[in-house]
Design an enzyme around this catalytic site. Structure first.
Site, PDB file in Angstrom:
ATOM      1  N   PHE A  40       0.715  -1.339  -0.165  1.00  0.00           N
ATOM      2  CA  PHE A  40      -0.038  -0.007  -0.029  1.00  0.00           C
ATOM      3  C   PHE A  40       0.981   1.069   0.125  1.00  0.00           C
ATOM      4  CE2 PHE A  40      -2.593   3.306   1.983  1.00  0.00           C
ATOM      5  CZ  PHE A  40      -3.657   3.542   0.993  1.00  0.00           C
ATOM      6  N   ASP A  72       9.227   2.268   1.739  1.00  0.00           N
ATOM      7  CA  ASP A  72       8.023   3.155   2.222  1.00  0.00           C
ATOM      8  C   ASP A  72       8.065   2.800   3.661  1.00  0.00           C
ATOM      9  OD1 ASP A  72       5.499   4.207   3.142  1.00  0.00           O
ATOM     10  OD2 ASP A  72       4.535   3.155   1.259  1.00  0.00           O
ATOM     11  N   LYS A 109       2.596   9.654   8.629  1.00  0.00           N
ATOM     12  CA  LYS A 109       1.686   8.984   9.595  1.00  0.00           C
ATOM     13  C   LYS A 109       2.581   9.579  11.100  1.00  0.00           C
ATOM     14  CE  LYS A 109      -0.888   5.347   8.048  1.00  0.00           C
ATOM     15  NZ  LYS A 109      -0.701   4.894   6.486  1.00  0.00           N
TER      16      LYS A 109
HETATM   17  C1  PLP Z   1      -0.801   5.103   5.258  1.00  0.00           C
HETATM   18  C2  PLP Z   1       0.115   4.627   4.002  1.00  0.00           C
HETATM   19  C3  PLP Z   1       0.402   5.555   3.039  1.00  0.00           C
HETATM   20  C4  PLP Z   1      -0.451   6.763   2.479  1.00  0.00           C
HETATM   21  O1  PLP Z   1      -0.276   7.828   3.605  1.00  0.00           O
HETATM   22  P1  PLP Z   1      -1.215   8.988   3.464  1.00  0.00           P
HETATM   23  O2  PLP Z   1      -0.678  10.016   4.666  1.00  0.00           O
HETATM   24  O3  PLP Z   1      -2.882   8.554   3.877  1.00  0.00           O
HETATM   25  O4  PLP Z   1      -1.119   9.573   2.127  1.00  0.00           O
HETATM   26  C5  PLP Z   1       1.438   5.119   2.319  1.00  0.00           C
HETATM   27  N1  PLP Z   1       2.208   3.935   2.615  1.00  0.00           N
HETATM   28  C6  PLP Z   1       1.944   3.104   3.453  1.00  0.00           C
HETATM   29  C7  PLP Z   1       2.709   2.364   3.775  1.00  0.00           C
HETATM   30  C8  PLP Z   1       0.971   3.570   4.548  1.00  0.00           C
HETATM   31  O5  PLP Z   1       0.815   2.902   5.602  1.00  0.00           O
END
Ligand code: PLP
Length: 401
Positions: free
Chosen positions: A139, A224, A253
């Site tokens: 994701f 990520d 986050k």
């Molecule tokens: C939550 C998340 C995102 C997206 O972050 P947003 O602040 O909602 O754009 C991207 N990568 C990972 C692994 C995430 O958990």
């Protein structure tokens, strides 16, 4: 009618219906507890989806925001911003990185990472080299580049065409990754632990092998860490537990312990590809958000938060494993630090709703994996309270079967 119900009814009319919301109307927070507008208390094992890593309203973060709010809220990136400079210094001192680009969310950090990888490859390896390989069940966020990068069909449906230049291979399968690398590959992007995809831990040595594959083929390795960075796995960044350094890391986050900020951290060797005028963000790293993140980062580093995460993470995992022994619908407990997934062989959505009614916030990803991502300041007493509620739900489910 309760205050909560009034808000819920009003919310149906003008707020975009992009979320399937639970019937909780948030009012205030205190440590690991969230209170609704009717005064009901919830033990928060979701933490704003791994955002409130320091609990709700951590006093040092609140103080930093209050002080900065009275001084300067926003200033354009046309000018130099001391809080942003200090934050960049701190992030680089404590990571592999040399340069930080600031933005406002996880997907924006990933967008910046993809743009940097493409631009660097364009300048150094030729115009055709622009493909990024990511993992199935990954994701990476919700913009068009984000869903193109994400290895889940459900986020893409109805939004075609996707951005070209992405390929997905099964997470943890090194041979599949090696086979997918071609002459046009410029980068590999992975979550060191997959969050939304069901708390998936890579096999031992996988990330190291990916690192070597990147070195052999001059590919950029992007981690990520939007969900698993900022102490979540028990080290400041998740990659540190494997001793495998990426070339680019994205954060968001929990970086400011609540307020929205994102960061894309890169090495000097690559960073220059995004020179003046190539990328930007109006709010990215503004004084208010940067001061919040600076305060949060200092708490992660100095106040025993990581140690508590490792300790309570082990405790929580052991408690969940005890439940696994007792209840045969629990298939597996897996995780690192305080991101723990409990895979069931049944759908978990109803259990999440029942937990909410009983004052516990948890979440379920990919239908069958209960995910526990409490604040990293949680204590064993709160974990015991959570387990008691969860076990009550499990026991009732077992009886009904
Ligand atoms: C939550 C998340 C995102 C997206 O972050 P947003 O602040 O909602 O754009 C991207 N990568 C990972 C692994 C995430 O958990």
């Amino acid at each position: 009618m309760s205050k909560s119900q009034e808000w819920i009814d009003r919310g149906l009319t003008h707020v975009a219906a992009t979320y399937g919301r639970y019937p909780l109307v948030a009012d205030c927070g205190d440590g690991c507890w969230l209170l609704d507008v009717d005064g009901k208390r919830y033990l928060d094992f979701l933490a704003g989806v791994a955002v409130n890593n320091l609990g709700h309203c951590h006093p040092k973060v609140v103080k930093a925001i209050q002080e900065q709010a009275g001084k300067l809220l926003h200033c354009s990136n046309f000018y130099h911003i001391p809080q942003q400079i200090e934050l960049a210094e701190l992030l680089c001192t404590h990571s592999f990185g040399d340069r930080v680009f600031f933005c406002n969310s996880g997907v924006e950090a990933n967008e910046a990472a993809i743009k940097l990888a493409r631009k660097y490859s364009y300048e150094n390896h030729g115009k055709e080299r622009n493909e990024v390989i990511t993992a199935v069940a990954s994701f990476h966020g919700r913009t068009l580049a984000g869903i193109s990068a994400t290895g889940q069909d459900k986020v893409k449906e109805g939004f075609a065409p996707m951005l070209p230049g992405f390929k997905h291979v099964p997470f943890g399968d090194f041979e599949a990754m090696r086979a997918a690398v071609g002459p046009n590959t410029c980068a590999i992007m992975l979550e060191p632990v997959q969050g939304e995809g069901g708390v998936n831990i890579p096999p031992a040595g996988y990330l190291q092998s990916i690192r070597e594959l990147c070195d052999e083929n001059n590919l950029l390795l992007i981690f990520d860490e939007v969900q698993v960075g900022c102490g979540r796995t028990g080290s400041l960044f998740a990659y540190q537990q494997e001793g495998v350094e990426p070339d680019i890391m994205t954060l968001a986050k929990a970086l400011a312990g609540g307020p929205p900020i994102g960061a894309m951290i890169s090495r000097e060797k690559h960073a220059g590809a995004l020179g003046p005028g190539t990328h930007g963000s109006t709010f990215g790293g503004n004084p208010l958000l940067a001061s919040a993140a600076l305060a949060a980062m200092k708490v992660y580093l100095e106040d025993g938060v990581l140690e508590n995460c490792r300790k309570t993470g082990d405790y929580l995992r052991a408690k969940l494993e005890e439940l696994q022994e007792k209840y045969d619908f629990v298939v597996e407990v897996r995780g690192r630090g305080l991101i723990i997934g409990m895979e069931l062989n049944i759908a978990g959505g109803e259990m999440v709703k029942t937990a909410l009614e009983r004052g516990l916030l948890i979440n379920c990803t990919v239908d069958k994996v209960l995910r526990f991502v409490p604040p990293l300041i949680i204590d064993t007493d709160e974990i015991d309270q959570m387990i008691e509620i969860l076990e009550g739900i499990f026991a009732e489910y077992q009886e009904k079967k």
